[in-house]
Design an enzyme around this catalytic site. Structure first.
Site, mmCIF file in Angstrom:
data_model
loop_
_atom_site.group_PDB
_atom_site.id
_atom_site.type_symbol
_atom_site.label_atom_id
_atom_site.label_comp_id
_atom_site.label_asym_id
_atom_site.label_seq_id
_atom_site.Cartn_x
_atom_site.Cartn_y
_atom_site.Cartn_z
ATOM 1 N N GLY A 218 -0.989 2.304 13.741
ATOM 2 C CA GLY A 218 -1.621 3.446 12.877
ATOM 3 C C GLY A 218 -3.067 3.443 13.438
ATOM 4 O O GLY A 218 -3.964 3.660 12.754
ATOM 5 N N GLY B 190 -5.539 6.668 12.377
ATOM 6 C CA GLY B 190 -5.922 6.643 11.030
ATOM 7 C C GLY B 190 -7.467 6.539 10.601
ATOM 8 O O GLY B 190 -8.115 6.341 11.573
ATOM 9 N N ASP C 127 0.434 4.670 17.862
ATOM 10 C CA ASP C 127 0.806 5.607 16.592
ATOM 11 C C ASP C 127 1.900 6.622 16.863
ATOM 12 O O ASP C 127 2.473 6.272 18.020
ATOM 13 C CB ASP C 127 -0.953 6.518 16.215
ATOM 14 C CG ASP C 127 -0.838 6.681 14.804
ATOM 15 O OD1 ASP C 127 0.018 7.640 14.327
ATOM 16 O OD2 ASP C 127 -1.805 6.464 14.231
ATOM 17 N N ASP D 248 6.845 4.022 16.534
ATOM 18 C CA ASP D 248 7.218 4.151 15.383
ATOM 19 C C ASP D 248 7.380 2.596 14.839
ATOM 20 O O ASP D 248 8.349 2.247 15.109
ATOM 21 C CB ASP D 248 8.380 4.942 14.886
ATOM 22 C CG ASP D 248 8.935 5.053 13.246
ATOM 23 O OD1 ASP D 248 8.445 4.429 12.482
ATOM 24 O OD2 ASP D 248 9.860 5.966 13.081
ATOM 25 N N TYR E 206 3.158 3.333 -4.227
ATOM 26 C CA TYR E 206 2.014 2.649 -3.161
ATOM 27 C C TYR E 206 1.651 1.183 -3.640
ATOM 28 O O TYR E 206 1.786 0.245 -2.976
ATOM 29 C CB TYR E 206 1.030 3.580 -3.084
ATOM 30 C CG TYR E 206 -0.174 2.967 -2.042
ATOM 31 C CD1 TYR E 206 -0.214 2.899 -0.718
ATOM 32 C CD2 TYR E 206 -1.540 2.871 -2.655
ATOM 33 C CE1 TYR E 206 -1.196 2.485 -0.010
ATOM 34 C CE2 TYR E 206 -2.509 2.478 -1.792
ATOM 35 C CZ TYR E 206 -2.494 2.288 -0.689
ATOM 36 O OH TYR E 206 -3.332 1.799 0.284
ATOM 37 N N LYS F 94 2.348 -2.422 -2.114
ATOM 38 C CA LYS F 94 0.881 -3.524 -1.747
ATOM 39 C C LYS F 94 1.271 -4.975 -2.499
ATOM 40 O O LYS F 94 1.008 -5.719 -1.785
ATOM 41 C CB LYS F 94 -0.169 -2.897 -2.191
ATOM 42 C CG LYS F 94 -0.515 -1.557 -1.253
ATOM 43 C CD LYS F 94 -0.689 -1.793 -0.059
ATOM 44 C CE LYS F 94 -1.244 -0.855 0.979
ATOM 45 N NZ LYS F 94 -1.010 -1.113 2.551
#
Ligand code: NAD
Ligand code: SER
Length: 315
Positions: free
Chosen positions: A13, A16, A39, A55, A145, A149
């Site tokens: 990632g 980002g 990424d 991925d 989300y 988390k």
């Protein structure tokens, strides 16, 4: 900070909002040839680094990348953020949880030595005390989300306790930065507002004027991330995720601060579905444990952050 410069690092990632700045910082510590950027797509931000299209849900491809580069540490930043995950809850859950399991399992199997995975203030919920929210408190998140988390925090601790996995985590507040666009969160307004203030001298905010949320400037978030990852293991007494805090503000307060630099700037309010998400989060965070255990200290307050954002975005 204890840095083993031989370690090869993988940031998943990397393109980002956090990734591009973390990459730059880790390049300065380890050398860009030792930091592999991964990424779904390439970015100019990776020009100096080895890069892999990856991925995180493809476990075989992940194992191949880890073996190919002899990776020792993984920073897992790939996730759907709060607003995007509400639009696609099942994929949000799959990416945020299965991505984490794929990395934790690699650490359990000793294919990697250390893991960083960020949690969020979204792990709290409406039954959490909203002011000065402590490290240990009621946590009943109501967004997909936030649920991912909170569950992720528990799994990180589980893998540490059962399998000795060295995993470290922070509950980031909303992060504000100018180097890369935010990726679909509820706190993104605090980044958009700067771009609109400079371009159009006005901004329509998707949160209402008194929606106070905990926030942090990206240089402090990168500092906290590097410090927790390089602290001696015995200082990391919490293997779920640490509260970390800098400052809190609402849209009206940040607009007032921007007006000190751009007096003609005006803000209006048109709350959308993100207001409901923000209403479930704390307004301020108590991060005493991070400050005691590994000596966390933030540097930026609201006025310095605003000055620095405007100075850099003008460039
Ligand atoms: P972002 O959306 O800006 O970046 C995520 C990156 O992951 C993107 O470049 C995206 O292309 C990549 N990605 C998405 N799916 C992927 C996949 N399947 N495989 C590989 N890469 C994939 O997010 P960010 O703001 O940089 O956040 C990074 C982490 O920090 C997330 O876990 C997020 O929950 C957490 N966090 C961020 C904030 C914030 O304010 N930015 C606050 C709290 C926590
Ligand atoms: N900044 C993030 C979001 O708004 C919080 O984790 O989704």
């Amino acid at each position: 900070m204890t840095i083993n410069k031989e370690d090869k690092i993988l940031i998943i990632g990397a393109g980002g909002q956090i990734g591009v700045e973390l990459l730059e910082y880790l390049n300065s510590l380890y050398g860009s040839s030792n930091v592999v950027a991964a990424d779904l797509k390439p970015s100019d931000a990776f020009a100096q680094n080895p890069f892999e299209i990856l991925d995180v849900l493809d476990k075989n491809a992940l194992i191949n990348v880890v073996k190919k580069h002899d990776i020792k540490q993984v920073y897992l930043l790939a996730a759907l953020l709060s607003a995007t995950a509400e639009k696609n809850p099942l994929y949000g859950w799959q990416l945020n949880m299965q991505g984490l399991f794929n990395i934790l399992d690699l650490a359990k199997e000793k294919q990697i030595q250390k893991v960083y995975w960020p949690s969020s203030i979204a792990a709290f919920g409406t039954t959490t005390p909203r002011q000065n929210t402590p490290q240990y408190t009621v946590m009943e998140p109501t967004t997909v989300y936030g649920i991912s988390k909170q569950a992720g925090e528990r799994w990180c601790e589980y893998y540490h306790l059962k399998y000795g996995v060295d995993v470290r985590s922070l509950r980031y507040p909303g992060l504000i930065s100018y180097k890369s666009a935010p990726g679909g969160g509820t706190t993104d307004y605090a980044v958009h507002i700067f771009h609109e203030a400079l371009k159009h001298k006005k901004y329509e905010c998707f949160l209402s004027e008194y929606t106070t949320l905990p926030m942090m400037y990206m240089p402090d978030a990168i500092k906290a991330t590097a410090e927790i990852m390089h602290a001696p293991a015995e200082q990391i007494k919490i293997r779920g995720a640490y509260n970390v805090a800098a400052f809190s503000f609402n849209p009206k307060e940040i607009a007032n601060e921007i007006q000190k630099h751009i007096p003609e700037f005006s803000i209006s309010y048109n709350p959308d579905f993100r207001q409901e998400i923000a209403n479930t989060w704390p307004q301020s965070i108590n991060d005493a444990e991070a400050r005691q255990h590994w000596h966390w200290q933030h540097q930026y307050q609201l006025p310095q952050m605003v000055t620095d954002m405007l100075k850099n975005l003008k460039k």
